[in-house]
Design a protein around this motif. Structure first.
Motif: not given
Length: 396
Positions: A251-278
């Motif tokens: 459903l989601s991956c949360d925090h993601l400060e060190y997320l790289g391009p491969a992770g972004i692409q995988a999330m996009a393909e899976a429909g996974t939401v990025a949850v940012l936690l300021p």
């Protein structure tokens, strides 16, 4: 049928734009669902009418990532960090999550409920209509169950509560081997699921927590039970957690400060939401920004949340998180509001809320303001006038 009319509606209809209706109205049926949304002049006849008197109306806020149930506090760690100790150093010295585990294990269910109720009421007072609550400060079968029971009971406050099993949060002191602990955490999950205490399963994939291989064992257990997963990923380093979670259609991956391009692409393909936690980014004085532009370009939905917890984000203000998301992460006010409404709901697997459109739940907030951008631009005060959950009025 009840008609709410004469409001400035920020419907958030579609995938972008405020969806503003300057003089708008909403028709709510007896089941608390929106049957019609449009111009007040075109509104259908209703049995009951409520005048909004030009107030700003948005969807109800969805706080999709909290650790609301726990014992004790960790204000001492705030001071330690100011003296130069890092989050990881404090954790390795026995502080961090482990110190909260000790306090939570020592608290009764009544004590946990009393403290969590105060926290939940603070979130409700700023417009939260849906709230996620994680376990993860028990790290044994009995305390994890106690935390989840308390979380379920918060629904009596007039908020929709979703519970997440986070036993894979840290290694408890009675276990010397992380693999042995993961085996135990997997064994506890089926019984908690049978009791109806678990809506989703989470884990902390990090060098100070659990490896991708260990997280995969937890996710395999969740998958066999038909439970969706989410992940604390790439907060302090890139462990490949986002790619792992995406392979389970998280459903989601949360925090993601060190997320790289491969992770972004995988999330996009899976429909996974990025949850940012300021809140955590701010409190830990982090400098590595999450890859906002990469997430935008890949079309990954972006949510924000309070991440309320006693150590790294002790905030109880979703409105402040909107402001921080804009100031710290350079999100737009519209992205911030979508992050706490429609995308927050998507991060919980909920497609029936987060926008003011026909067919959605009648969860909405009435604000003292002229434009929705004000909710993100202004901080340090609460402009909520009224909060409505499934068409039922409540006091701000």
């Amino acid at each position: 049928m009840k008609l709410w009319r004469g409001g400035r509606l920020a419907t958030l209809a579609g995938e972008q734009g405020w969806g503003l209706i300057a003089d708008g109205a909403m028709l709510v049926d007896g089941d608390g669902m929106l049957q019609w949304v449009g111009q007040s002049a075109e509104a259908p006849v209703a049995d009951e009418v409520a005048e909004l008197h030009g107030a700003l109306v948005t969807p109800g806020l969805v706080d999709c990532h909290t650790h609301l149930v726990y014992g004790g506090n960790r204000a001492n760690e705030f001071e330690q960090r100011l003296h130069g100790q890092s989050y990881a150093e404090i954790a390795r010295a026995g502080g961090g999550i482990k110190s909260t585990v000790a306090a939570t294990r020592g608290a009764t269910e009544a004590e946990l409920l009393a403290s969590a109720t105060k926290r939940a009421l603070a979130l409700i007072a700023e417009g939260v209509t849906t709230l996620e609550v994680k376990s993860g400060y028990g790290l044994d079968a009995d305390t994890e169950a106690r935390m989840l029971r308390v979380a379920r009971r918060l629904a009596s406050l007039g908020v929709d509560v979703r519970t997440t099993y986070l036993a894979a949060h840290a290694l408890p002191p009675e276990f010397a081997d992380a693999d042995d602990y993961i085996a135990a955490a997997c064994q506890w999950l089926p019984a908690l699921h049978r009791e109806g205490l678990v809506d989703a399963v989470d884990a902390f994939c990090e060098h100070i927590a659990f490896s991708p291989a260990q997280v995969a064992r937890v996710f395999d257990t969740a998958q066999r039970l038909g439970l969706p997963v989410k992940l604390h990923a790439e907060q302090l380093s890139d462990q490949g957690g986002a790619r792992l979670a995406a392979s389970y259609r998280a459903l989601s991956c949360d925090h993601l400060e060190y997320l790289g391009p491969a992770g972004i692409q995988a999330m996009a393909e899976a429909g996974t939401v990025a949850v940012l936690l300021p809140g955590a980014f701010y409190a830990l004085r982090e400098t590595q920004l999450p890859p906002l532009e990469g997430l935008r370009e890949a079309g990954v939905p972006i949510a924000i949340a309070t991440d309320h917890n006693p150590g790294s984000s002790p905030t109880l203000s979703p409105l402040l998180m909107m402001n921080m998301a804009c100031v710290l992460f350079r999100m737009t006010p519209e992205e911030a509001l979508r992050g706490l409404t429609v995308n927050g709901a998507r991060a919980l697997g909920l497609r029936d809320r987060g926008q003011l459109v026909a067919g959605q739940r009648a969860d909405f907030c009435v604000w003292d303001g002229g434009h929705p951008r004000e909710l993100a631009a202004c901080f340090g005060h609460n402009p909520l006038v009224e909060r409505v959950l499934k068409g039922n009025q409540g006091e701000a």
